[in-house]
Design a protein around this motif. Structure first.
Motif, PDB file in Angstrom:
ATOM      1  N   LEU A  35       0.826  -1.206   0.000  1.00 14.80           N
ATOM      2  CA  LEU A  35       0.000   0.000   0.000  1.00 14.80           C
ATOM      3  C   LEU A  35       0.862   1.259   0.000  1.00 14.80           C
ATOM      4  O   LEU A  35       0.565   2.233  -0.694  1.00 14.80           O
ATOM      5  CB  LEU A  35      -0.948   0.004   1.206  1.00 14.80           C
ATOM      6  CG  LEU A  35      -2.066  -1.035   1.133  1.00 14.80           C
ATOM      7  CD1 LEU A  35      -2.863  -1.069   2.428  1.00 14.80           C
ATOM      8  CD2 LEU A  35      -2.995  -0.715  -0.038  1.00 14.80           C
ATOM      9  N   LEU A  36       1.959   1.236   0.762  1.00 12.05           N
ATOM     10  CA  LEU A  36       2.827   2.426   0.817  1.00 12.05           C
ATOM     11  C   LEU A  36       3.501   2.683  -0.521  1.00 12.05           C
ATOM     12  O   LEU A  36       3.668   3.827  -0.936  1.00 12.05           O
ATOM     13  CB  LEU A  36       3.874   2.263   1.917  1.00 12.05           C
ATOM     14  CG  LEU A  36       3.355   2.622   3.299  1.00 12.05           C
ATOM     15  CD1 LEU A  36       4.403   2.318   4.349  1.00 12.05           C
ATOM     16  CD2 LEU A  36       2.982   4.096   3.351  1.00 12.05           C
ATOM     17  N   LEU A  37       3.843   1.611  -1.196  1.00 12.11           N
ATOM     18  CA  LEU A  37       4.458   1.753  -2.514  1.00 12.11           C
ATOM     19  C   LEU A  37       3.472   2.444  -3.465  1.00 12.11           C
ATOM     20  O   LEU A  37       3.838   3.346  -4.222  1.00 12.11           O
ATOM     21  CB  LEU A  37       4.840   0.371  -3.052  1.00 12.11           C
ATOM     22  CG  LEU A  37       5.781   0.378  -4.247  1.00 12.11           C
ATOM     23  CD1 LEU A  37       7.115   0.999  -3.855  1.00 12.11           C
ATOM     24  CD2 LEU A  37       6.011  -1.045  -4.759  1.00 12.11           C
ATOM     25  N   LEU A  38       2.227   2.054  -3.366  1.00  7.21           N
ATOM     26  CA  LEU A  38       1.177   2.647  -4.199  1.00  7.21           C
ATOM     27  C   LEU A  38       1.048   4.147  -3.929  1.00  7.21           C
ATOM     28  O   LEU A  38       0.970   4.961  -4.844  1.00  7.21           O
ATOM     29  CB  LEU A  38      -0.138   1.937  -3.860  1.00  7.21           C
ATOM     30  CG  LEU A  38      -1.104   1.698  -5.002  1.00  7.21           C
ATOM     31  CD1 LEU A  38      -0.455   0.831  -6.059  1.00  7.21           C
ATOM     32  CD2 LEU A  38      -2.353   1.000  -4.468  1.00  7.21           C
ATOM     33  N   VAL A  39       1.030   4.511  -2.650  1.00  9.78           N
ATOM     34  CA  VAL A  39       0.917   5.938  -2.293  1.00  9.78           C
ATOM     35  C   VAL A  39       2.096   6.698  -2.877  1.00  9.78           C
ATOM     36  O   VAL A  39       1.943   7.756  -3.499  1.00  9.78           O
ATOM     37  CB  VAL A  39       0.937   6.136  -0.758  1.00  9.78           C
ATOM     38  CG1 VAL A  39       0.969   7.609  -0.399  1.00  9.78           C
ATOM     39  CG2 VAL A  39      -0.263   5.483  -0.130  1.00  9.78           C
ATOM     40  N   PHE A  40       3.282   6.143  -2.695  1.00 10.36           N
ATOM     41  CA  PHE A  40       4.492   6.820  -3.150  1.00 10.36           C
ATOM     42  C   PHE A  40       4.471   6.999  -4.670  1.00 10.36           C
ATOM     43  O   PHE A  40       4.721   8.088  -5.188  1.00 10.36           O
ATOM     44  CB  PHE A  40       5.720   6.006  -2.725  1.00 10.36           C
ATOM     45  CG  PHE A  40       7.001   6.550  -3.259  1.00 10.36           C
ATOM     46  CD1 PHE A  40       7.488   7.771  -2.812  1.00 10.36           C
ATOM     47  CD2 PHE A  40       7.712   5.870  -4.225  1.00 10.36           C
ATOM     48  CE1 PHE A  40       8.665   8.296  -3.318  1.00 10.36           C
ATOM     49  CE2 PHE A  40       8.895   6.387  -4.736  1.00 10.36           C
ATOM     50  CZ  PHE A  40       9.366   7.600  -4.277  1.00 10.36           C
TER      51      PHE A  40
END
Ligand code: PHE
Length: 468
Positions: free
Chosen positions: A454-459
């Motif tokens: 999920l954090l990769l997606l946000v980034f």
């Protein structure tokens, strides 16, 4: 664990309550007042809250707990904690700590500026100078506060002065140490913040037409929840809980050994959301009862709120209370941000705390002035662009959109893959004294597979690499 003899003398929080208020003090900040309530109202009310809670569960609490684990296990500043936890003085993971120190500076450069505006409005409200302010007056006042149209440094002196006042107070408080500074102040200010916010709520909710504001905030509308709304909820969860920049590693290093860290993370996330909702209940019923448009950001806090509050009976007192609670929120958040470079300087460079506080305040005052002078596009340095952005926007962008998501991602990977599961279990069960093995297994699963994805997606989204 590598613990030197000096660590046994290291200061820390005195109790579970102190841990809770300090950590909550970090989470509660300007985001609760000008960002969260509006985002909730504009993006589906109750539906947005459901999404936000899922983001908290899958990203916020896992990263926060991960930072607590690194801090309490490492018992040192952001860099030293990685070193202690890995047992390797040259571990490349220490760069995550260095990135945290960098992000802390970047955030302080502009956060102290905005906090200065809040302090100014509190001063104005408390001295009765905002009483009866009219629609034509709010904008010129705000423009003067942010140094809009300043032709020379003299014209931009007022925001600089307020930023220095903020830094003077934060610097003095932090130089007093972990217990007499951070602990004492957050333990006093956080309960007071609740009292003030509830006073504002009672007044706002008894206004004619208040219902509409409540409906704006809570009406469940799942049709508003799009992919980009979900991503903004994720980003919000991250910034709200002060994650990805070693704040919670540094605070975690001061936690008591018997603190139930998963529990603390859940309670802090829930209480922080409660503060945002209470703020929304003070703001939107008042805005709607004057038939004004709800909005977010500086316009809401510095123009709409003074305008509508000054028109209700007892409004001047309430306006002062409202800005006072916003001052408290911003100040306790800043204590946690500046503590990251201070702990670093004290422990890594051997500088005494008062001197470290002074040096850090000077750095922030000097570089932060570039943010203050460029906060408005017509300000003294408003025309200067670096990488296409003003200094103010650049610091915000680099920290919130780049360094913090990367920091969070690396933290999740570190806890999920690098630390042994047995160590995570030891920390989260307090050496087996808590009977929460099922929960811990669930935690390890989330922090390994779900949080990083999920954090990769946000980034990727905030940096524009992919567009959702
Ligand atoms: N959580 C704070 C807010 O909502 C901001 C913050 C970010 C504080 C990062 C510390 C670290 O305003």
């Amino acid at each position: 664990m590598l613990l030197s003899s000096a660590d046994s003398k290291r200061e820390g929080f005195s109790s579970g309550l102190a841990v809770f208020f300090a950590t909550l003090g970090s989470a509660v900040g300007l985001g609760n007042i000008w960002k969260f309530p509006y985002l909730t109202g504009a993006n589906g009310g109750g539906a947005f809250l459901v999404i936000y809670f899922i983001c908290i569960a899958l990203v916020g609490i896992p990263v926060m707990t991960g930072e607590f684990i690194i801090g309490r296990r490492g018992r040192s500043n952001a860099v030293g904690s990685f070193r202690n936890v890995t047992g390797n003085p040259n571990t490349p993971w220490r760069f995550v700590g260095i990135m945290g120190v960098l992000s802390a500076y970047l955030i302080m450069f502009f956060y102290t500026d905005v906090a200065g505006w809040v302090y100014f409005y509190f001063f104005k409200a408390a001295t009765g100078q905002l009483a009866g302010i009219t629609k034509d007056q709010v904008e010129p006042l705000f423009r003067s506060v942010v140094g809009a149209g300043a032709k020379d440094l003299k014209g931009a002196m007022s925001p600089l002065l307020w930023q220095w006042i903020v830094l003077g107070l934060v610097g003095t408080a932090i130089s007093m140490g972990v217990r007499s500074g951070i602990e004492r102040i957050t333990k006093t200010l956080m309960p007071l913040l609740f009292v003030l916010i509830i006073m504002c709520d009672v007044r706002a909710l008894t206004l004619p037409g208040a219902k509409e504001g409540v409906a704006f905030l809570f009406k469940v509308d799942f049709s508003k929840v799009t992919a980009s709304v979900i991503l903004s909820a994720l980003g919000l969860a991250f910034f709200k809980l002060s994650l990805g920049m070693s704040t919670m590693i540094t605070y975690g290093s001061y936690f008591t050994q018997d603190n139930r860290m998963l529990n603390t993370a859940v309670r802090v996330a829930a209480s922080d959301t409660l503060v945002s909702m209470l703020a929304g209940l003070a703001i939107f019923p008042t805005v709607f009862s004057f038939h004004m448009e709800p909005s977010a950001g500086p316009g809401l806090l510095f123009m709409t709120i003074p305008l509508v509050f000054s028109q209700i009976p007892m409004g001047s007192v309430l306006l002062a209370c409202f800005f006072l609670l916003t001052c408290f929120a911003a100040t306790t958040a800043m204590l946690s941000i500046i503590e990251v470079p201070i702990a670093f300087m004290v422990e890594e460079l051997g500088i005494k705390r008062p001197k470290a506080a002074l040096v850090n305040c000077l750095i922030i005052a000097l570089v932060g002035a570039t943010a203050t002078l460029s906060a408005d596009s017509t300000g003294y340095l408003g025309h200067v662009k670096v990488l296409g952005k003003s200094f103010f926007d650049l610091y915000d962008h680099l920290s919130s959109n780049i360094l913090m998501p990367i920091g969070g991602l690396l933290t999740a990977l570190f806890v999920g893959y690098f630390i042994k599961p047995a160590t995570v279990e030891e920390e989260l069960s307090n050496n087996g004294t808590l009977n929460n093995q099922g929960l811990i297994r669930c935690y390890i699963f989330i922090v390994r597979y779900i949080t990083p994805a999920l954090l990769l997606l946000v980034f990727l989204n905030t940096t524009g690499i992919i567009k959702i």
